[in-house]
Write a protein that holds these residues in place. Structure first.
Motif, PDB file in Angstrom:
ATOM      1  N   ARG A  68      30.591  35.962  43.045  1.00 37.16           N
ATOM      2  CA  ARG A  68      29.832  35.470  44.318  1.00 37.16           C
ATOM      3  C   ARG A  68      28.653  35.012  44.489  1.00 37.16           C
ATOM      4  NH1 ARG A  68      34.083  36.415  46.289  1.00 37.16           N
ATOM      5  NH2 ARG A  68      35.003  38.353  47.634  1.00 37.16           N
TER       6      ARG A  68
ATOM      7  N   LEU B 128      36.700  43.606  30.437  1.00 39.62           N
ATOM      8  CA  LEU B 128      36.152  45.229  30.267  1.00 39.62           C
ATOM      9  C   LEU B 128      36.417  45.763  28.846  1.00 39.62           C
ATOM     10  CD1 LEU B 128      34.126  46.628  32.209  1.00 39.62           C
ATOM     11  CD2 LEU B 128      36.338  47.307  33.270  1.00 39.62           C
TER      12      LEU B 128
ATOM     13  N   GLU C  67      40.985  32.487  31.636  1.00 39.39           N
ATOM     14  CA  GLU C  67      41.450  32.034  32.720  1.00 39.39           C
ATOM     15  C   GLU C  67      40.445  32.661  33.842  1.00 39.39           C
ATOM     16  OE1 GLU C  67      43.713  29.873  33.442  1.00 39.39           O
ATOM     17  OE2 GLU C  67      44.449  29.650  31.412  1.00 39.39           O
ATOM     18  N   GLU C  68      39.949  33.946  33.305  1.00 38.29           N
ATOM     19  CA  GLU C  68      39.269  34.587  34.564  1.00 38.29           C
ATOM     20  C   GLU C  68      37.696  34.571  34.315  1.00 38.29           C
ATOM     21  OE1 GLU C  68      40.587  38.397  33.929  1.00 38.29           O
ATOM     22  OE2 GLU C  68      39.171  39.575  35.435  1.00 38.29           O
TER      23      GLU C  68
ATOM     24  N   GLN D 128      40.656  47.118  38.037  1.00 34.04           N
ATOM     25  CA  GLN D 128      39.805  47.087  36.803  1.00 34.04           C
ATOM     26  C   GLN D 128      39.426  48.508  36.549  1.00 34.04           C
ATOM     27  OE1 GLN D 128      38.831  44.867  34.664  1.00 34.04           O
ATOM     28  NE2 GLN D 128      38.980  42.725  35.714  1.00 34.04           N
TER      29      GLN D 128
ATOM     30  N   VAL E 221      37.904  40.957  45.688  1.00 35.46           N
ATOM     31  CA  VAL E 221      37.080  41.534  44.956  1.00 35.46           C
ATOM     32  C   VAL E 221      37.174  43.170  45.201  1.00 35.46           C
ATOM     33  CG1 VAL E 221      34.524  42.516  44.891  1.00 35.46           C
ATOM     34  CG2 VAL E 221      34.754  40.136  44.840  1.00 35.46           C
TER      35      VAL E 221
ATOM     36  N   ALA F  43      40.413  43.682  42.788  1.00 35.84           N
ATOM     37  CA  ALA F  43      40.395  43.330  41.672  1.00 35.84           C
ATOM     38  C   ALA F  43      39.672  44.522  41.156  1.00 35.84           C
ATOM     39  CB  ALA F  43      39.734  42.003  41.603  1.00 35.84           C
ATOM     40  N   ALA F  44      38.693  44.954  41.614  1.00 33.44           N
ATOM     41  CA  ALA F  44      37.541  45.987  41.120  1.00 33.44           C
ATOM     42  C   ALA F  44      38.307  47.430  41.251  1.00 33.44           C
ATOM     43  CB  ALA F  44      36.392  46.087  42.189  1.00 33.44           C
TER      44      ALA F  44
ATOM     45  N   PHE G 246      44.248  41.766  32.925  1.00 29.44           N
ATOM     46  CA  PHE G 246      44.081  40.267  33.095  1.00 29.44           C
ATOM     47  C   PHE G 246      44.184  39.710  34.311  1.00 29.44           C
ATOM     48  CE2 PHE G 246      45.428  41.445  28.400  1.00 29.44           C
ATOM     49  CZ  PHE G 246      44.634  40.420  27.904  1.00 29.44           C
ATOM     50  N   ASN G 247      43.553  38.952  34.883  1.00 29.06           N
ATOM     51  CA  ASN G 247      43.617  38.172  36.260  1.00 29.06           C
ATOM     52  C   ASN G 247      43.664  36.851  36.024  1.00 29.06           C
ATOM     53  OD1 ASN G 247      43.181  40.662  37.988  1.00 29.06           O
ATOM     54  ND2 ASN G 247      41.305  40.655  36.734  1.00 29.06           N
ATOM     55  N   PRO G 248      44.781  36.145  35.417  1.00 24.43           N
ATOM     56  CA  PRO G 248      44.716  34.901  35.119  1.00 24.43           C
ATOM     57  C   PRO G 248      44.589  33.654  36.235  1.00 24.43           C
ATOM     58  CG  PRO G 248      47.009  35.765  34.605  1.00 24.43           C
ATOM     59  CD  PRO G 248      46.080  36.842  35.322  1.00 24.43           C
TER      60      PRO G 248
ATOM     61  N   TYR H 146      28.771  40.634  41.822  1.00 21.88           N
ATOM     62  CA  TYR H 146      29.712  41.501  41.315  1.00 21.88           C
ATOM     63  C   TYR H 146      29.494  41.931  39.673  1.00 21.88           C
ATOM     64  CZ  TYR H 146      34.620  42.288  39.992  1.00 21.88           C
ATOM     65  OH  TYR H 146      35.851  42.804  39.578  1.00 21.88           O
TER      66      TYR H 146
ATOM     67  N   TRP I 298      42.438  34.177  38.742  1.00 21.97           N
ATOM     68  CA  TRP I 298      40.859  34.346  39.443  1.00 21.97           C
ATOM     69  C   TRP I 298      40.044  33.500  39.599  1.00 21.97           C
ATOM     70  CZ3 TRP I 298      39.309  38.261  42.285  1.00 21.97           C
ATOM     71  CH2 TRP I 298      37.884  38.784  42.014  1.00 21.97           C
ATOM     72  N   LYS I 299      39.610  33.296  40.849  1.00 17.46           N
ATOM     73  CA  LYS I 299      38.755  32.214  41.384  1.00 17.46           C
ATOM     74  C   LYS I 299      39.746  30.570  41.375  1.00 17.46           C
ATOM     75  CE  LYS I 299      35.405  33.252  42.753  1.00 17.46           C
ATOM     76  NZ  LYS I 299      35.268  33.527  44.026  1.00 17.46           N
TER      77      LYS I 299
ATOM     78  N   LEU J 135      44.002  34.736  27.075  1.00 16.69           N
ATOM     79  CA  LEU J 135      44.242  34.835  28.564  1.00 16.69           C
ATOM     80  C   LEU J 135      43.322  35.262  29.683  1.00 16.69           C
ATOM     81  CD1 LEU J 135      46.653  34.723  30.458  1.00 16.69           C
ATOM     82  CD2 LEU J 135      46.884  37.250  29.859  1.00 16.69           C
TER      83      LEU J 135
ATOM     84  N   LEU K  57      31.012  43.670  35.985  1.00 17.07           N
ATOM     85  CA  LEU K  57      32.180  44.480  35.345  1.00 17.07           C
ATOM     86  C   LEU K  57      31.819  44.520  33.890  1.00 17.07           C
ATOM     87  CD1 LEU K  57      35.406  44.683  35.820  1.00 17.07           C
ATOM     88  CD2 LEU K  57      35.586  42.301  35.020  1.00 17.07           C
TER      89      LEU K  57
ATOM     90  N   ILE L 192      31.394  48.593  38.175  1.00 12.88           N
ATOM     91  CA  ILE L 192      32.713  47.547  38.388  1.00 12.88           C
ATOM     92  C   ILE L 192      32.641  47.466  40.119  1.00 12.88           C
ATOM     93  CG2 ILE L 192      35.065  47.605  38.591  1.00 12.88           C
ATOM     94  CD1 ILE L 192      34.980  49.500  36.225  1.00 12.88           C
ATOM     95  N   GLY L 193      32.669  46.171  40.221  1.00 17.50           N
ATOM     96  CA  GLY L 193      32.490  46.031  41.822  1.00 17.50           C
ATOM     97  C   GLY L 193      31.064  45.501  42.231  1.00 17.50           C
TER      98      GLY L 193
ATOM     99  N   VAL M 169      48.521  42.868  34.179  1.00 12.95           N
ATOM    100  CA  VAL M 169      48.071  41.636  34.553  1.00 12.95           C
ATOM    101  C   VAL M 169      48.343  41.630  36.281  1.00 12.95           C
ATOM    102  CG1 VAL M 169      49.109  39.162  34.570  1.00 12.95           C
ATOM    103  CG2 VAL M 169      49.340  40.639  32.545  1.00 12.95           C
TER     104      VAL M 169
ATOM    105  N   GLU N 164      40.818  36.335  44.734  1.00 12.16           N
ATOM    106  CA  GLU N 164      39.520  36.250  45.282  1.00 12.16           C
ATOM    107  C   GLU N 164      39.030  37.455  45.839  1.00 12.16           C
ATOM    108  OE1 GLU N 164      36.983  34.539  46.557  1.00 12.16           O
ATOM    109  OE2 GLU N 164      37.664  32.648  45.842  1.00 12.16           O
TER     110      GLU N 164
ATOM    111  N   PRO O 131      36.375  29.600  35.821  1.00 10.65           N
ATOM    112  CA  PRO O 131      35.721  29.703  37.027  1.00 10.65           C
ATOM    113  C   PRO O 131      34.371  28.941  36.789  1.00 10.65           C
ATOM    114  CG  PRO O 131      36.770  31.849  36.678  1.00 10.65           C
ATOM    115  CD  PRO O 131      36.902  31.173  35.429  1.00 10.65           C
TER     116      PRO O 131
END
Lengths: 177, 224
Positions: free
Chosen positions: A160, A50, A13-14, B108, B101, B104-105, B119-121, A117, B123-124, A10, A119, A96-97, B94, B99, A18
């Protein structure tokens, strides 16, 4: 070729998709399959979640990097893997960020990048044979091998700074010609 | 892995849930009920309908109320996630972040503090592709809030069908609006999806429009 370091599918996907979308690279291999494929082209080693440190238990699968001649870009966990394979060490450091990126050495790959960005819970200590090309307040953000087209970056360019990925792919094409 | 899903009832959290459920066990849904309509973090229109949606899926719902102040709402979110960890024994969260940040941050950080996976399925993900994928997967989604020019009152309550997606694509090119509403341009509500055993049926609603933004306020709904 794109190498996934995600223990959980999963997460791909992240952290993988991308990068596929930006680079248009279609060949994706999970690191646990590396001993079953021939790696003889440009590679991008993607980051992971993470909470995921599983890749650190399988560093042996990345030993081929020592003698690898093609361009390599390790992102986050990918950078940690490169550092460990080349005799560097990890330190516990969380970012983070968005962070400010300060350039230590001029390099085309990072040109114009001032923020990125992050993480991660691990940072790297510079491995032998590499130079630091960028850092944040707390961590080394980018390294480059002194002789090979091998880079490690701690931040996630897919979030970014997609231009970095375009430049890396162009670097690969230029070296091929 | 047992997971909890940050759930607003809109298309992104619902689609993220759908993707996560293909690979993991969904132990609970988590809804923040924010009193602040300007919240940076949380969806607000028709948030109470998440109870019906959770019932339609047969998944337990945990909720917490927040005043929605910028800093305290994160503390309230952490409390809710901690509750899910303790009561539902989840190992991860989840989200439907695409988009942002900022969002999401923050999530996280909370998960990292609590020793949970995040989980960010989505993302982007390309936003028009996402809308088309929702249609193809069998999601029926309506626009429940409109917050940016040139979107007007006519979009309130509209189904995001092929015609609507085409219009949003034109507005993206012309006005640079995010077609999936990731910049806060629109909020959405899922009425049907493959995870719902029953459909959400709206029996009474009203359009509230203040001249530049508005919501499709659902007064009565049931599962059929």
């Amino acid at each position: 070729m794109i190498i996934s370091t995600c223990h959980e599918r999963l997460s791909e996907e992240e952290f993988v998709k991308p990068i596929v979308a930006i680079t248009k690279e279609r060949k994706i291999v999970h690191y646990l399959e590396l001993d079953k494929v021939k790696v003889d082209e440009l590679i991008i080693i993607c980051g992971t979640a993470l909470a995921d440190d599983e890749y650190l238990k399988h560093l042996g699968l990345f030993r081929f990097l020592k003698d690898f001649k093609h361009p390599v870009l390790g992102i986050c966990s990918g950078m940690q893997i490169i550092a460990m394979v080349f005799g560097g060490k990890l330190a516990r450091k969380t970012e983070i960020g968005m962070v400010k990126v300060k350039h230590s050495h001029r390099d085309r790959l990072l040109e114009g990048i001032g923020e990125a960005y992050c993480l991660h819970n691990n940072s790297i200590l510079l491995p032998p044979g590499f130079i630091e090309i960028a850092k944040s307040e707390d961590c080394i953000q980018a390294i480059k091998h002194k002789e090979k087209p091998m880079y490690g970056i701690m931040f996630h360019p897919e979030v970014r700074n997609p231009e970095l990925l375009d430049r890396f792919i162009k670097l690969g094409l230029n070296l091929k010609q | 892995m047992r997971l909890g899903v940050l759930f607003s009832g809109g298309k992104d959290s619902c689609f993220a849930l759908y993707k996560a459920k293909e690979q993991h066990e969904i132990a609970c849904l988590l809804t923040m009920r924010s009193r602040n309509k300007e919240s940076y973090m949380f969806h607000t229109p028709n948030i109470d309908l998440t109870a019906l949606q959770a019932e339609a899926m047969g998944i337990p719902l945990l909720t917490v109320e927040t005043e929605g102040e910028k800093e305290t709402e994160l503390g309230d979110l952490k409390t809710l996630i901690m509750k899910a960890k303790n009561e539902c024994n989840i190992h991860g969260i989840v989200t439907g972040a695409i988009e942002s940040v900022y969002q999401a941050a923050r999530i996280q950080e909370i998960c990292n503090d609590l020793g949970l996976w995040c989980f960010n399925p989505l993302w982007k993900k390309d936003q028009l592709s996402l809308l088309n994928e929702l249609r193809e997967t069998g999601f029926k989604v309506i626009i429940s809030g409109v917050f940016a020019y040139p979107l007007d009152k006519s979009f309130l309550g509209r189904e995001i069908d092929d015609t609507c997606i085409a219009e949003l694509a034109v507005l993206q090119k012309k006005f640079n609006i995010s077609p999936s509403g990731e910049g806060g341009e629109i909020e959405t509500l899922v009425l049907e999806c493959p995870l719902f055993k029953r459909k959400l049926h709206i029996t009474n609603s009203e359009k509230k429009w203040d001249g530049s933004s508005g919501i499709f306020n659902i007064l009565e709904a049931s599962l059929i």
